[in-house]
Write a protein that holds these residues in place. Structure first.
Motif, PDB file in Angstrom:
ATOM      1  N   TYR A  58     -20.431  -4.618  28.961  1.00  0.00           N
ATOM      2  CA  TYR A  58     -19.064  -4.565  28.463  1.00  0.00           C
ATOM      3  C   TYR A  58     -18.691  -3.096  28.259  1.00  0.00           C
ATOM      4  CZ  TYR A  58     -19.761  -9.538  27.710  1.00  0.00           C
ATOM      5  OH  TYR A  58     -20.027 -10.871  27.908  1.00  0.00           O
ATOM      6  N   VAL A  59     -17.453  -2.822  27.908  1.00  0.00           N
ATOM      7  CA  VAL A  59     -17.014  -1.425  27.815  1.00  0.00           C
ATOM      8  C   VAL A  59     -17.885  -0.639  26.846  1.00  0.00           C
ATOM      9  CG1 VAL A  59     -15.093   0.119  27.294  1.00  0.00           C
ATOM     10  CG2 VAL A  59     -14.639  -2.062  28.399  1.00  0.00           C
ATOM     11  N   ALA A  60     -18.199  -1.223  25.695  1.00  0.00           N
ATOM     12  CA  ALA A  60     -18.968  -0.496  24.686  1.00  0.00           C
ATOM     13  C   ALA A  60     -20.417  -0.262  25.105  1.00  0.00           C
ATOM     14  CB  ALA A  60     -18.938  -1.238  23.353  1.00  0.00           C
ATOM     15  N   LEU A  67     -31.169   0.450  17.569  1.00  0.00           N
ATOM     16  CA  LEU A  67     -31.534  -0.235  18.808  1.00  0.00           C
ATOM     17  C   LEU A  67     -30.560   0.088  19.939  1.00  0.00           C
ATOM     18  CD1 LEU A  67     -32.575  -3.711  17.346  1.00  0.00           C
ATOM     19  CD2 LEU A  67     -34.079  -1.926  18.236  1.00  0.00           C
ATOM     20  N   ARG A  68     -29.268   0.090  19.659  1.00  0.00           N
ATOM     21  CA  ARG A  68     -28.288   0.342  20.724  1.00  0.00           C
ATOM     22  C   ARG A  68     -28.194   1.825  21.072  1.00  0.00           C
ATOM     23  NH1 ARG A  68     -24.507  -3.101  22.657  1.00  0.00           N
ATOM     24  NH2 ARG A  68     -23.039  -1.371  22.890  1.00  0.00           N
ATOM     25  N   GLU A  69     -28.082   2.684  20.054  1.00  0.00           N
ATOM     26  CA  GLU A  69     -27.736   4.080  20.309  1.00  0.00           C
ATOM     27  C   GLU A  69     -28.954   4.970  20.527  1.00  0.00           C
ATOM     28  OE1 GLU A  69     -25.061   5.327  17.216  1.00  0.00           O
ATOM     29  OE2 GLU A  69     -23.861   3.488  17.408  1.00  0.00           O
ATOM     30  N   CYS A  74     -32.297   3.561  21.193  1.00  0.00           N
ATOM     31  CA  CYS A  74     -33.309   2.923  22.044  1.00  0.00           C
ATOM     32  C   CYS A  74     -32.724   2.339  23.329  1.00  0.00           C
ATOM     33  CB  CYS A  74     -34.031   1.826  21.263  1.00  0.00           C
ATOM     34  SG  CYS A  74     -34.860   2.413  19.766  1.00  0.00           S
ATOM     35  N   GLY A  75     -31.395   2.352  23.467  1.00  0.00           N
ATOM     36  CA  GLY A  75     -30.773   1.885  24.705  1.00  0.00           C
ATOM     37  C   GLY A  75     -30.818   0.387  24.913  1.00  0.00           C
ATOM     38  N   ILE A  76     -30.939  -0.388  23.843  1.00  0.00           N
ATOM     39  CA  ILE A  76     -30.982  -1.850  23.933  1.00  0.00           C
ATOM     40  C   ILE A  76     -29.552  -2.377  23.837  1.00  0.00           C
ATOM     41  CG2 ILE A  76     -31.812  -3.962  22.860  1.00  0.00           C
ATOM     42  CD1 ILE A  76     -34.041  -2.355  24.113  1.00  0.00           C
ATOM     43  N   THR A  77     -29.047  -2.946  24.924  1.00  0.00           N
ATOM     44  CA  THR A  77     -27.641  -3.368  24.944  1.00  0.00           C
ATOM     45  C   THR A  77     -27.454  -4.876  24.997  1.00  0.00           C
ATOM     46  OG1 THR A  77     -27.568  -3.090  27.341  1.00  0.00           O
ATOM     47  CG2 THR A  77     -26.839  -1.224  25.990  1.00  0.00           C
ATOM     48  N   SER A  78     -28.548  -5.659  24.987  1.00  0.00           N
ATOM     49  CA  SER A  78     -28.342  -7.110  24.898  1.00  0.00           C
ATOM     50  C   SER A  78     -27.776  -7.477  23.528  1.00  0.00           C
ATOM     51  CB  SER A  78     -29.654  -7.855  25.155  1.00  0.00           C
ATOM     52  OG  SER A  78     -30.597  -7.603  24.123  1.00  0.00           O
ATOM     53  N   LEU A  79     -28.080  -6.663  22.517  1.00  0.00           N
ATOM     54  CA  LEU A  79     -27.483  -6.844  21.197  1.00  0.00           C
ATOM     55  C   LEU A  79     -26.063  -6.279  21.223  1.00  0.00           C
ATOM     56  CD1 LEU A  79     -30.669  -6.612  20.718  1.00  0.00           C
ATOM     57  CD2 LEU A  79     -30.066  -6.067  18.369  1.00  0.00           C
ATOM     58  N   LYS A  80     -25.110  -7.051  20.765  1.00  0.00           N
ATOM     59  CA  LYS A  80     -23.712  -6.616  20.747  1.00  0.00           C
ATOM     60  C   LYS A  80     -23.244  -6.433  19.299  1.00  0.00           C
ATOM     61  CE  LYS A  80     -23.907  -7.479  25.163  1.00  0.00           C
ATOM     62  NZ  LYS A  80     -24.181  -6.369  26.117  1.00  0.00           N
ATOM     63  N   ASP A  81     -22.256  -5.572  19.139  1.00  0.00           N
ATOM     64  CA  ASP A  81     -21.679  -5.320  17.817  1.00  0.00           C
ATOM     65  C   ASP A  81     -20.329  -6.017  17.732  1.00  0.00           C
ATOM     66  OD1 ASP A  81     -20.691  -4.445  15.431  1.00  0.00           O
ATOM     67  OD2 ASP A  81     -21.020  -2.312  15.808  1.00  0.00           O
ATOM     68  N   GLY A  82     -20.321  -7.165  17.066  1.00  0.00           N
ATOM     69  CA  GLY A  82     -19.076  -7.907  16.936  1.00  0.00           C
ATOM     70  C   GLY A  82     -18.440  -7.817  15.568  1.00  0.00           C
ATOM     71  N   CYS A  83     -19.211  -7.394  14.531  1.00  0.00           N
ATOM     72  CA  CYS A  83     -18.621  -7.451  13.189  1.00  0.00           C
ATOM     73  C   CYS A  83     -19.260  -6.486  12.202  1.00  0.00           C
ATOM     74  CB  CYS A  83     -18.739  -8.863  12.629  1.00  0.00           C
ATOM     75  SG  CYS A  83     -20.422  -9.358  12.184  1.00  0.00           S
ATOM     76  N   SER A  84     -20.130  -5.573  12.640  1.00  0.00           N
ATOM     77  CA  SER A  84     -20.923  -4.792  11.680  1.00  0.00           C
ATOM     78  C   SER A  84     -20.009  -4.144  10.628  1.00  0.00           C
ATOM     79  CB  SER A  84     -21.734  -3.724  12.403  1.00  0.00           C
ATOM     80  OG  SER A  84     -20.911  -2.777  13.014  1.00  0.00           O
ATOM     81  N   PRO A  85     -20.494  -4.117   9.374  1.00  0.00           N
ATOM     82  CA  PRO A  85     -21.806  -4.553   8.881  1.00  0.00           C
ATOM     83  C   PRO A  85     -21.798  -5.942   8.248  1.00  0.00           C
ATOM     84  CG  PRO A  85     -20.745  -3.252   7.199  1.00  0.00           C
ATOM     85  CD  PRO A  85     -19.735  -3.411   8.310  1.00  0.00           C
ATOM     86  N   GLN A  86     -20.921  -6.839   8.708  1.00  0.00           N
ATOM     87  CA  GLN A  86     -20.756  -8.122   8.026  1.00  0.00           C
ATOM     88  C   GLN A  86     -21.939  -9.062   8.217  1.00  0.00           C
ATOM     89  OE1 GLN A  86     -17.032 -10.039   9.025  1.00  0.00           O
ATOM     90  NE2 GLN A  86     -15.896  -8.110   9.006  1.00  0.00           N
TER      91      GLN A  86
END
Length: 872
Positions: free
Chosen positions: A185-187, A26-28, A30-42
C-alpha cells in the motif's frame, strides 16, 4: 538504549527512541510491512498483530521495550507451506476485499488453528474480536479460517478457480499476496532518500488565523522544509465540483472546520516530522461556528465558505398534484426522520507518495478513487500542466466514497517539489477522522398517502442535509436523496425539495449509498405506517406498489428495462413468511440505487488492452479498485470475449494512457468500465480469430471507449426524462431473536448479471454489515464542530461477534445497457437495511423509531461497540 529480540528466528538489535512502539520498530527499523498501521496507538483494529512469545499482540499499543529478549513472529516468519495454506484459504473463500486488515487476521487464524484444530464459527468470531474489517461483513473471513483449519487437519483446499468467464467465482486478483501482506500500500513504499511529511490541522471549527509561526519547527534537526499557503506555486483552492477547499489556510483567513490544513513539515523520518509539526505555533481568533444547516440557511447567518453562499444546492422534483392527492387519500401519514453523521472508517488511513523523476515530471502514488481528478488538482496546485504529473493507483485499503476528495496528495507533491526528493505523507487515525468528508446527516420531513387498497397516491418530502465546510459532492448527495425519495415504488404525485447547506461541521460528501440510504429510511417508514393504517401486511403493501417496466420513477423517468424489485420480493417471501410463522419479530424494506451518476452528467468508460512481448495483456482502465473486485470482473469481461485464460490479463491503473473517467462512484465502474473492456476485447478477439497469436500482436493497443450523454438533469425541460442509465433493486428481511437482537438478514439483490457471484455476495454481505452499523451503533457526533471521538470501537463499526447470519440471494434481471447484462452492486446493499431493522424493532416492541442510530433499541444494546466514552 539498545533493544534485542528475536524476529522470525533471527536475533536483531535496534535502538528505539523513548516511547517508540513495537509496530514502529518492526515497520520502520526492521522493514516488516505485513503489519499495517490502521489506528495506532489505539490497538483497536488488529492490523498490526504479531506473535510475541507465541501470544497474539497488537503491536501499535505495545512499547518496543516490552519485546526485549522475546520472540516476535510475523507472517514473514511463518513457514512456506503454512503461508501457502493461508493464502490459498483466503483466496478460495474470497475472504478478503481491500485486504488491509487481512494479514493481521491471517496471523490470528494461524495462532487459533494451531491451538484449536477445528474451531466453530462462534469460536472464530470471538477469537478475531480485536480485528476490524470494514469491507467483508466477516462471513467469508470465517469461511476462510474454517478452510485453513481443515487444511491443517489434512483436508485439501478447494482448487483455485481459474475459469475466468463471466458467471464464474474467479479468485480475486492478487488475493494470495493480499492475504500475506506482501502487496504494498502507499504507506509501505520506500525510495532512496525518501523524506516523511506531517500536516498541522486546525484546532477549531471556525476561527480567524492571526499568525502561523514555523520558526521552531524549522529549527528541529532533520527538518528539510515547512510549507504554508505562501509556498503554493499554483492554485491553492481545489475541489471536485467547486474549487472551494484550500490545500492550506493562509494567515488572515478563517479555518472552516477542524480538518483544515495550516502547514506541512517534511523531515528525514516520520517521528521528526510529527515532532516538528507540533512546534508550529498558530495564533487563532476563535469565532462562533455555524453548526446547524437550517440556521446556516437563515437570513443573516455568517457565510461559511468565501467561494459559495451557504445554500450549496437545491433540487426540486414535482409531478402531478401532491396536495390534492393527499387530501383525497384514504390514509395519510407524516413524520420527521433524522439520520446521523457517519465516519467511513476504512482501515487504511490516507497516504500519498510523490517523487521527482529525472525527466522533470512528478510521480504521484495515490489511493484515491479518481486518479485523473487527483492529477488535475495536484497539477493546478503546483502550477504545472497535467502531463507533468504521472499518477499511479496503489492498492487501496478501503474507501466507500471517502477517498474521492483530495487528502494529502497535494501536500506530498508540494513537499517533494520543494525538496527535490521523494516524500511520503501518511495520516494518523485521528487526522483521518478530522480531515476527510463523512456521510451526510439529513433531516427528512415526509407526508405520504395511499388509497383504501394501500396503493400509494402521493409523497411530499422536504429534505435538508448538512454538507459541512466544503462542497465535496454534497449537492449531488442531496440531489440523489431527492431522486430516490419515493424508493422503488410507483407514486403518481410527487413533491420533493432537497437542499444541502454549508456549515462549520466536518465536510460531508460521498459515502456508500450516497443519499439513497437516508431517503429510504424515511419512505420505508412511511410504507410501514401506511400498511398499519390500511390493514396490510408489510410485504403485501410493498408488492402492490413495486415498480415494474413501464412505470415512472420518482424523477419522472419511465423505466424501460431491468426492473427487478418484484423478483427480489418474491425471493425473500418464503423466508419472511417462515420467520413470522415461527413467532419472530420480522422487518422488511426495499431499495433502489442508481448505477451511473446520470442526472445530465457526461460519463465515460475507457480501457486499453496492450499486448506485451511476454504473452501477457496489460488491462488499463480509469477506475479505482478499492476492494470491490473491479479489476477481477474487468478481467472476466476480457476472458469472456477473447477466450484467453484469466492469467493472461494484468490489470493496471495509471496515466500511461489518457483514461480519465472521473471518480469511481455511483456504482458505475463495472457498468461503464466493463463496457469499455468488452469493446476493446472484441477488437482483440477479431485479430485472434483472424489467426494471429499474442506473439504476433505484441505491441498492439486495443482501445475501448464509451461515452454516456443521454441522461437528463432534474427538472430539465425535455421530451424524454432519463435521469440514470440503470438501477439496482433489493429487498431485505431482518429477523430478531427473542431478546430483540438481530439474528438473521435475508438480502435479495437484482444485480443484472452476476459477473462473479462470490464477489457479488461479498459486496452484499459487507454492505449489510455497514447497514446494520448505520442502523444501530455508528455515529460521529461533533459538539462545537469537533468530532467527539476518534476511537474505532466508539465509532460503532460492528465486530465479527456482532454479525448475524446473512443469506444473500442474487437475482439476475439483465441490464441491456450494461456489459453482458451487468450493473453496479456496490452501494445498493445497505440502502434498505436501516429501514428493515426499524421495521423489525417495531414488530418486536411496538416502538416506531425515527432517528438513526437506534441506540435505544434492544438490538443496539446487544452490540459490543458504539458507546462513546472518551473526552477529546
Amino acid at each position: 538504549m539498545p533493544l534485542e529480540f528475536t524476529l522470525n528466528g533471527t536475533r536483531v538489535r535496534v535502538e528505539p527512541r523513548p516511547g517508540e512502539s513495537l509496530l514502529e520498530v518492526l515497520r520502520e527499523r526492521c522493514g516488516i510491512t505485513s503489519l499495517k498501521d490502521g489506528c495506532s496507538p489505539q490497538g483497536q483494529c488488529g492490523c498490526c498483530l504479531s506473535l510475541v512469545d507465541g501470544d497474539p499482540k497488537v503491536t501499535c499499543a505495545m512499547p518496543a521495550t516490552s519485546a526485549a529478549g522475546k520472540s516476535v513472529v510475523t507472517l514473514e516468519g511463518v513457514g512456506v507451506e503454512e503461508r501457502a495454506l493461508i493464502a490459498g484459504a483466503f483466496a478460495a473463500a474470497n475472504g478478503l476485499q481491500c485486504g488491509f486488515c487481512i494479514p493481521g487476521i491471517a496471523l490470528r487464524a494461524k495462532h487459533l488453528t494451531d491451538r484449536n484444530p477445528d474451531p466453530t464459527r462462534e469460536e472464530i468470531a470471538r477469537a478475531i474480536d480485536v480485528h476490524l474489517c470494514r469491507c467483508t461483513g466477516y462471513v467469508k473471513i470465517l469461511d476462510a479460517i474454517q478452510l485453513l483449519a481443515a487444511a491443517k487437519r489434512g483436508t485439501p483446499l478447494p482448487p483455485p478457480e481459474t475459469d475466468g468467464r463471466v458467471g464464474r467465482r474467479l479468485a480475486k486478483v492478487d488475493a494470495g499476496r493480499m492475504a500475506l501482506g506482501t502487496r504494498a500500500y502507499v504507506a509501505d513504499l520506500t525510495a532512496p532518500g525518501m523524506l516523511h511529511g506531517a500536516v498541522v490541522l486546525s484546532r477549531h471549527a471556525r476561527a480567524r488565523v492571526v499568525r502561523i509561526d514555523t520558526s521552531r519547527a524549522r529549527a528541529v534537526p532533520g527538518v528539510r522544509a515547512v510549507a504554508t499557503a505562501a509556498d503554493v506555486p499554483g492554485e491553492r483552492w481545489y475541489g471536485l465540483l467547486y474549487d472551494d477547499w484550500p490545500g492550506f489556510v493562509a494567515e488572515g483567513e478563517e479555518v472552516r472546520c477542524a480538518g483544515d490544513v495550516l502547514a506541512a513539515v517534511v523531515a528525514d523520518d516520520r517521528h521528526t516530522a510529527r515532532e516538528a509539526a507540533r512546534l508550529v505555533a498558530v495564533t487563532y481568533e476563535p469565532l462562533p461556528p455555524v453548526l446547524d444547516p437550517e440556521a446556516a440557511l437563515a437570513p443573516g447567518a455568517p457565510r461559511v465558505n468565501p467561494k459559495h453562499e451557504n445554500l450549496l444546492s437545491r433540487t426540486v422534483i414535482r409531478r402531478g398534484d401532491a396536495e390534492a392527492a393527499l387530501a383525497a387519500s384514504a390514509h395519510v401519514v407524516s413524520g420527521t426522520w433524522t439520520t446521523q453523521r457517519i465516519e467511513h472508517a476504512y482501515l487504511e488511513p490516507e497516504s500519498a507518495f510523490a517523487e521527482p523523476l529525472p525527466d522533470g515530471r512528478l510521480r504521484l502514488c495515490t489511493q484515491g478513487q479518481g486518479i485523473f481528478d487527483d492529477r488535475r488538482q495536484v497539477a493546478r496546485f503546483l502550477g504545472v500542466p497535467p502531463e507533468r504529473v504521472f499518477v499511479e493507483l496503489m492498492p487501496n485499503g478501503g474507501a466507500f466514497g471517502g477517498k474521492e476528495d483530495m487528502a494529502v496528495q497535494a501536500h506530498a507533491a508540494l513537499l517533494a517539489t520543494l525538496t527535490g526528493r521523494p516524500v511520503q505523507v501518511t495520516l494518523s487515525r485521528e487526522e483521518s477522522v478530522r480531515l476527510h468528508p463523512k456521510r451526510h446527516p439529513i433531516t427528512l420531513r415526509y407526508t405520504a398517502g395511499c388509497d383504501a387498497e394501500g396503493r400509494l397516491t402521493a409523497v411530499r418530502a422536504r429534505i435538508v442535509g448538512d454538507s459541512g465546510a466544503y462542497a465535496s459532492v454534497g449537492g449531488k448527495v442531496l440531489e440523489r436523496a431527492a431522486g430516490h425519495a419515493t424508493g422503488p415504488y410507483r407514486v403518481p404525485n410527487v413533491d420533493v425539495e432537497s437542499v444541502a447547506a454549508y456549515t462549520n461541521n466536518p465536510p460531508c460528501g460521498a459515502m456508500r449509498g450516497f443519499g439513497a440510504n437516508q431517503a429510504h429510511f424515511a419512505i420505508e417508514g412511511c410504507l410501514d405506517l401506511l400498511a398499519r393504517q390500511a390493514g396490510l401486511d408489510p410485504w403485501e403493501i410493498r408488492w402492490r406498489n413495486a415498480l415494474e417496466v413501464g412505470d415512472v420513477f420518482c424523477t419522472g423517468q419511465v423505466l424501460e428495462k431491468s426492473v427487478g424489485i418484484k423478483q427480489t420480493l418474491t425471493a425473500v417471501k418464503a423466508g419472511y413468511d417462515a420467520a413470522r410463522r415461527a413467532g419472530h419479530a420480522v422487518g422488511i424494506a426495499c431499495g433502489v440505487k442508481n448505477s451511473g451518476i446520470g442526472n445530465g452528467v457526461e460519463e465515460w468508460g475507457r480501457a486499453r488492452l496492450v499486448v506485451e512481448p511476454g504473452g501477457t495483456v496489460s488491462l488499463f482502465n480509469g477506475y479505482t479498485e478499492m476492494g470491490q473486485g473491479l479489476l477481477t470482473v474487468l478481467v472476466q469481461f476480457a476472458v469472456e470475449v477473447t477466450g484467453l485464460p484469466a492469467g493472461t490479463f494484468v490489470p493496471r491503473v495509471d496515466s500511461t494512457y489518457e483514461l480519465d473517467c472521473g471518480q469511481t462512484t455511483g456504482s458505475r465502474a463495472t457498468l461503464f468500465g466493463g463496457r469499455a473492456v468488452v469493446e476493446a476485447a472484441r477488437r482483440l478477439r477479431a485479430d485472434l480469430d483472424a489467426g494471429r497469436s499474442l506473439a504476433d500482436l505484441a505491441g498492439r493497443v486495443y482501445e475501448g471507449e464509451v461515452v454516456i450523454r443521454d441522461t437528463t438533469a432534474p427538472g430539465a425541460d425535455v421530451a424524454k426524462i432519463k435521469t440514470h442509465t440503470a438501477y439496482g433493486f433489493a429487498t431485505q428481511v431482518v429477523v430478531l431473536d427473542g431478546e430483540g437482537r438481530v439474528s438473521r438478514v435475508i438480502a435479495a439483490h437484482d444485480v443484472g448479471r452476476a459477473v462473479n457471484p462470490a464477489l457479488c455476495e461479498g459486496q452484499v454481505e459487507g454492505a449489510v454489515h455497514m447497514g446494520l452499523g448505520y442502523a444501530l451503533t455508528e455515529e460521529l457526533p461533533c459538539p462545537d464542530g469537533i468530532p467527539a471521538t476518534f476511537k474505532l470501537r466508539e465509532l460503532g463499526v460492528l465486530r465479527a461477534r456482532d454479525m448475524p447470519e446473512v443469506e444473500v440471494i442474487l437475482v439476475e434481471d439483465p441490464e441491456p445497457e450494461g456489459p453482458l447484462g451487468a450493473k453496479g452492486v456496490g452501494e445498493i446493499g445497505l440502502v434498505p437495511t436501516a429501514a428493515a431493522v426499524a421495521s423489525a424493532l417495531e414488530a418486536f416492541d411496538g416502538v416506531r423509531r425515527y432517528r438513526l442510530p437506534m441506540k435505544d433499541s434492544p438490538a443496539a444494546r446487544a452490540m459490543s461497540v458504539g458507546r462513546i466514552r472518551s473526552a477529546r
